[in-house]
Write a protein that holds these residues in place. Structure first.
Motif, PDB file in Angstrom:
ATOM      1  N   VAL A 119       0.867  -1.166   0.000  1.00 10.62           N
ATOM      2  CA  VAL A 119       0.000   0.000   0.000  1.00 10.62           C
ATOM      3  C   VAL A 119       0.912   1.227   0.000  1.00 10.62           C
ATOM      4  O   VAL A 119       1.761   1.361   0.881  1.00 10.62           O
ATOM      5  CB  VAL A 119      -0.945   0.026   1.217  1.00 10.62           C
ATOM      6  CG1 VAL A 119      -1.766   1.316   1.233  1.00 10.62           C
ATOM      7  CG2 VAL A 119      -1.854  -1.197   1.201  1.00 10.62           C
ATOM      8  N   VAL A 120       0.742   2.070  -1.004  1.00 11.91           N
ATOM      9  CA  VAL A 120       1.598   3.244  -1.151  1.00 11.91           C
ATOM     10  C   VAL A 120       0.753   4.500  -0.967  1.00 11.91           C
ATOM     11  O   VAL A 120      -0.288   4.651  -1.597  1.00 11.91           O
ATOM     12  CB  VAL A 120       2.283   3.256  -2.543  1.00 11.91           C
ATOM     13  CG1 VAL A 120       3.087   4.538  -2.742  1.00 11.91           C
ATOM     14  CG2 VAL A 120       3.176   2.030  -2.699  1.00 11.91           C
ATOM     15  N   ARG A 121       1.217   5.374  -0.085  1.00 10.71           N
ATOM     16  CA  ARG A 121       0.536   6.651   0.148  1.00 10.71           C
ATOM     17  C   ARG A 121       1.298   7.745  -0.595  1.00 10.71           C
ATOM     18  O   ARG A 121       2.524   7.829  -0.511  1.00 10.71           O
ATOM     19  CB  ARG A 121       0.467   6.972   1.632  1.00 10.71           C
ATOM     20  CG  ARG A 121      -0.258   8.281   1.927  1.00 10.71           C
ATOM     21  CD  ARG A 121      -0.471   8.496   3.406  1.00 10.71           C
ATOM     22  NE  ARG A 121      -1.474   7.558   3.910  1.00 10.71           N
ATOM     23  CZ  ARG A 121      -1.979   7.607   5.150  1.00 10.71           C
ATOM     24  NH1 ARG A 121      -1.579   8.556   5.994  1.00 10.71           N
ATOM     25  NH2 ARG A 121      -2.873   6.719   5.533  1.00 10.71           N
ATOM     26  N   VAL A 157      -2.809   3.876  -2.925  1.00 10.51           N
ATOM     27  CA  VAL A 157      -3.058   2.868  -3.945  1.00 10.51           C
ATOM     28  C   VAL A 157      -2.457   1.559  -3.450  1.00 10.51           C
ATOM     29  O   VAL A 157      -1.462   1.556  -2.731  1.00 10.51           O
ATOM     30  CB  VAL A 157      -2.449   3.265  -5.313  1.00 10.51           C
ATOM     31  CG1 VAL A 157      -3.206   4.420  -5.933  1.00 10.51           C
ATOM     32  CG2 VAL A 157      -0.969   3.602  -5.193  1.00 10.51           C
ATOM     33  N   SER A 158      -3.089   0.456  -3.815  1.00 12.00           N
ATOM     34  CA  SER A 158      -2.597  -0.866  -3.436  1.00 12.00           C
ATOM     35  C   SER A 158      -1.993  -1.514  -4.671  1.00 12.00           C
ATOM     36  O   SER A 158      -2.671  -1.664  -5.694  1.00 12.00           O
ATOM     37  CB  SER A 158      -3.743  -1.717  -2.888  1.00 12.00           C
ATOM     38  OG  SER A 158      -4.290  -1.105  -1.734  1.00 12.00           O
ATOM     39  N   LEU A 159      -0.719  -1.881  -4.564  1.00 11.35           N
ATOM     40  CA  LEU A 159       0.013  -2.397  -5.715  1.00 11.35           C
ATOM     41  C   LEU A 159       0.109  -3.915  -5.652  1.00 11.35           C
ATOM     42  O   LEU A 159       0.711  -4.469  -4.729  1.00 11.35           O
ATOM     43  CB  LEU A 159       1.413  -1.785  -5.764  1.00 11.35           C
ATOM     44  CG  LEU A 159       1.485  -0.255  -5.706  1.00 11.35           C
ATOM     45  CD1 LEU A 159       2.935   0.210  -5.782  1.00 11.35           C
ATOM     46  CD2 LEU A 159       0.659   0.362  -6.817  1.00 11.35           C
ATOM     47  N   ILE A 160      -0.482  -4.589  -6.650  1.00 10.06           N
ATOM     48  CA  ILE A 160      -0.440  -6.049  -6.728  1.00 10.06           C
ATOM     49  C   ILE A 160       0.938  -6.506  -7.193  1.00 10.06           C
ATOM     50  O   ILE A 160       1.727  -5.699  -7.701  1.00 10.06           O
ATOM     51  CB  ILE A 160      -1.548  -6.580  -7.664  1.00 10.06           C
ATOM     52  CG1 ILE A 160      -1.336  -6.079  -9.098  1.00 10.06           C
ATOM     53  CG2 ILE A 160      -2.937  -6.183  -7.140  1.00 10.06           C
ATOM     54  CD1 ILE A 160      -2.268  -6.707 -10.120  1.00 10.06           C
ATOM     55  N   PRO A 161       1.259  -7.787  -7.043  1.00  8.19           N
ATOM     56  CA  PRO A 161       2.581  -8.272  -7.442  1.00  8.19           C
ATOM     57  C   PRO A 161       2.970  -7.922  -8.881  1.00  8.19           C
ATOM     58  O   PRO A 161       4.126  -7.566  -9.148  1.00  8.19           O
ATOM     59  CB  PRO A 161       2.479  -9.790  -7.251  1.00  8.19           C
ATOM     60  CG  PRO A 161       1.488  -9.945  -6.134  1.00  8.19           C
ATOM     61  CD  PRO A 161       0.481  -8.844  -6.373  1.00  8.19           C
ATOM     62  N   THR A 168       7.845   0.789 -12.519  1.00  7.29           N
ATOM     63  CA  THR A 168       8.790   1.465 -11.617  1.00  7.29           C
ATOM     64  C   THR A 168       8.209   1.657 -10.222  1.00  7.29           C
ATOM     65  O   THR A 168       8.956   1.950  -9.282  1.00  7.29           O
ATOM     66  CB  THR A 168       9.186   2.844 -12.178  1.00  7.29           C
ATOM     67  OG1 THR A 168       8.005   3.641 -12.326  1.00  7.29           O
ATOM     68  CG2 THR A 168       9.910   2.722 -13.501  1.00  7.29           C
ATOM     69  N   LEU A 169       6.901   1.481 -10.052  1.00  5.18           N
ATOM     70  CA  LEU A 169       6.300   1.702  -8.742  1.00  5.18           C
ATOM     71  C   LEU A 169       6.788   0.701  -7.705  1.00  5.18           C
ATOM     72  O   LEU A 169       6.742   0.983  -6.507  1.00  5.18           O
ATOM     73  CB  LEU A 169       4.775   1.680  -8.843  1.00  5.18           C
ATOM     74  CG  LEU A 169       4.169   2.768  -9.731  1.00  5.18           C
ATOM     75  CD1 LEU A 169       2.649   2.707  -9.698  1.00  5.18           C
ATOM     76  CD2 LEU A 169       4.661   4.147  -9.334  1.00  5.18           C
ATOM     77  N   GLY A 170       7.275  -0.443  -8.145  1.00  7.44           N
ATOM     78  CA  GLY A 170       7.867  -1.402  -7.220  1.00  7.44           C
ATOM     79  C   GLY A 170       9.154  -0.896  -6.594  1.00  7.44           C
ATOM     80  O   GLY A 170       9.590  -1.398  -5.556  1.00  7.44           O
ATOM     81  N   ARG A 171       9.748   0.150  -7.194  1.00  7.03           N
ATOM     82  CA  ARG A 171      11.022   0.702  -6.712  1.00  7.03           C
ATOM     83  C   ARG A 171      10.874   2.021  -5.986  1.00  7.03           C
ATOM     84  O   ARG A 171      11.820   2.500  -5.367  1.00  7.03           O
ATOM     85  CB  ARG A 171      11.949   0.929  -7.905  1.00  7.03           C
ATOM     86  CG  ARG A 171      12.158  -0.305  -8.746  1.00  7.03           C
ATOM     87  CD  ARG A 171      12.751   0.033 -10.086  1.00  7.03           C
ATOM     88  NE  ARG A 171      12.770  -1.167 -10.913  1.00  7.03           N
ATOM     89  CZ  ARG A 171      13.698  -1.433 -11.793  1.00  7.03           C
ATOM     90  NH1 ARG A 171      14.658  -0.585 -12.007  1.00  7.03           N
ATOM     91  NH2 ARG A 171      13.649  -2.541 -12.486  1.00  7.03           N
ATOM     92  N   ARG A 172       9.731   2.661  -6.112  1.00  6.21           N
ATOM     93  CA  ARG A 172       9.551   3.988  -5.522  1.00  6.21           C
ATOM     94  C   ARG A 172       9.535   3.899  -3.993  1.00  6.21           C
ATOM     95  O   ARG A 172       8.893   3.023  -3.425  1.00  6.21           O
ATOM     96  CB  ARG A 172       8.257   4.631  -6.000  1.00  6.21           C
ATOM     97  CG  ARG A 172       8.232   4.914  -7.485  1.00  6.21           C
ATOM     98  CD  ARG A 172       9.080   6.109  -7.845  1.00  6.21           C
ATOM     99  NE  ARG A 172       8.969   6.426  -9.253  1.00  6.21           N
ATOM    100  CZ  ARG A 172       9.960   6.261 -10.129  1.00  6.21           C
ATOM    101  NH1 ARG A 172      11.121   5.804  -9.746  1.00  6.21           N
ATOM    102  NH2 ARG A 172       9.770   6.572 -11.396  1.00  6.21           N
ATOM    103  N   GLN A 173      10.264   4.834  -3.360  1.00  6.57           N
ATOM    104  CA  GLN A 173      10.384   4.859  -1.910  1.00  6.57           C
ATOM    105  C   GLN A 173       9.917   6.210  -1.377  1.00  6.57           C
ATOM    106  O   GLN A 173       9.808   7.176  -2.131  1.00  6.57           O
ATOM    107  CB  GLN A 173      11.847   4.620  -1.507  1.00  6.57           C
ATOM    108  CG  GLN A 173      12.371   3.247  -1.871  1.00  6.57           C
ATOM    109  CD  GLN A 173      11.593   2.127  -1.208  1.00  6.57           C
ATOM    110  OE1 GLN A 173      11.236   2.196  -0.029  1.00  6.57           O
ATOM    111  NE2 GLN A 173      11.287   1.075  -1.978  1.00  6.57           N
ATOM    112  N   PRO A 174       9.623   6.298  -0.069  1.00  7.75           N
ATOM    113  CA  PRO A 174       9.237   7.583   0.501  1.00  7.75           C
ATOM    114  C   PRO A 174      10.239   8.678   0.131  1.00  7.75           C
ATOM    115  O   PRO A 174      11.452   8.474   0.193  1.00  7.75           O
ATOM    116  CB  PRO A 174       9.222   7.306   2.009  1.00  7.75           C
ATOM    117  CG  PRO A 174       8.833   5.857   2.095  1.00  7.75           C
ATOM    118  CD  PRO A 174       9.558   5.208   0.926  1.00  7.75           C
ATOM    119  N   GLY A 175       9.690   9.807  -0.298  1.00  6.20           N
ATOM    120  CA  GLY A 175      10.505  10.930  -0.749  1.00  6.20           C
ATOM    121  C   GLY A 175      10.606  11.015  -2.264  1.00  6.20           C
ATOM    122  O   GLY A 175      10.905  12.081  -2.803  1.00  6.20           O
TER     123      GLY A 175
END
Length: 197
Positions: A119-121, A157-161, A168-175
């Motif tokens: 889950v990504v905010r 958003v909730s990111l499925i496998p 690239t959303l699998g790599r995005r981190q806070p900031g």
């Protein structure tokens, strides 16, 4: 027009010009396979026009307006980007209607891993929040997603496998900053109600 279903991860090979008049050269074997001069390809959700094709690479022009409204100005050679070719009228609309016209830049503020998904905010500009609805559609870096949570100044958003692995959303981190495109239908509804007043 696009669907927000990323076709492949590409690699930024080169940046030319300056912030007023630049070019990007991207390696993307799949999206370039049938690309010609004038074709539209979304790079991290930004619709760009192909001006040159060379093997598995394509080059696009980028104007200041695009740099100002997106994360493209922050890219450096070697960065990985989401790529999608324009949809054909006969294709299935697997995501939602995505124009490739980025509305603004958001910032990832947290990600909460689940057993199989994250889950990504994302913090969004205040001017865009009125267009974002829970269970509505949003494009984040060109990826069609469903809003799973909403609060003051943010959405989740909730990111499925599959999304975690193939975008690239699998790599995005806070900031990290991300391109946002809200649902075009919401913008037209607002405009129509303004005109009728």
């Amino acid at each position: 027009m696009f669907t927000g279903i990323v076709e492949e991860l590409g690699e930024l090979v080169a940046i030319g010009g300056d912030a007023d008049d630049g070019t990007l050269t991207v390696r993307g074997p799949k999206v370039v396979s049938d690309a010609v001069h004038g074709a539209s390809i979304a790079v991290d959700g930004v619709c760009l026009t192909v001006v040159d094709v060379d093997g598995d690479r394509f080059t696009v022009d980028v104007m200041r307006e695009t740099f100002d409204r997106s994360t493209l100005a922050k890219l450096t050679p070697g960065d990985v980007v989401n790529l999608e070719r324009a949809v054909r009228a006969s294709d299935r609309l697997g995501g939602h209607i995505v124009q490739g016209h980025v509305d603004g830049v958001g910032t990832v503020v947290s990600r909460t891993p689940g057993q199989r998904w994250d889950v990504v905010r994302v913090e969004a500009p205040a001017g865009l929040m009125r267009y974002i609805a829970e269970k509505g559609s949003i494009a984040v870096d060109g990826v069609s997603l469903t809003v799973s949570g909403l609060g003051p100044g943010w959405f989740e958003v909730s990111l499925i496998p599959t999304t975690l692995q193939l975008t690239t959303l699998g790599r995005r981190q806070p900031g990290d900053q991300v391109n946002l495109e809200v649902d075009v239908v919401a913008k037209y509804v607002e405009r129509l109600t303004e005109v009728d007043r």
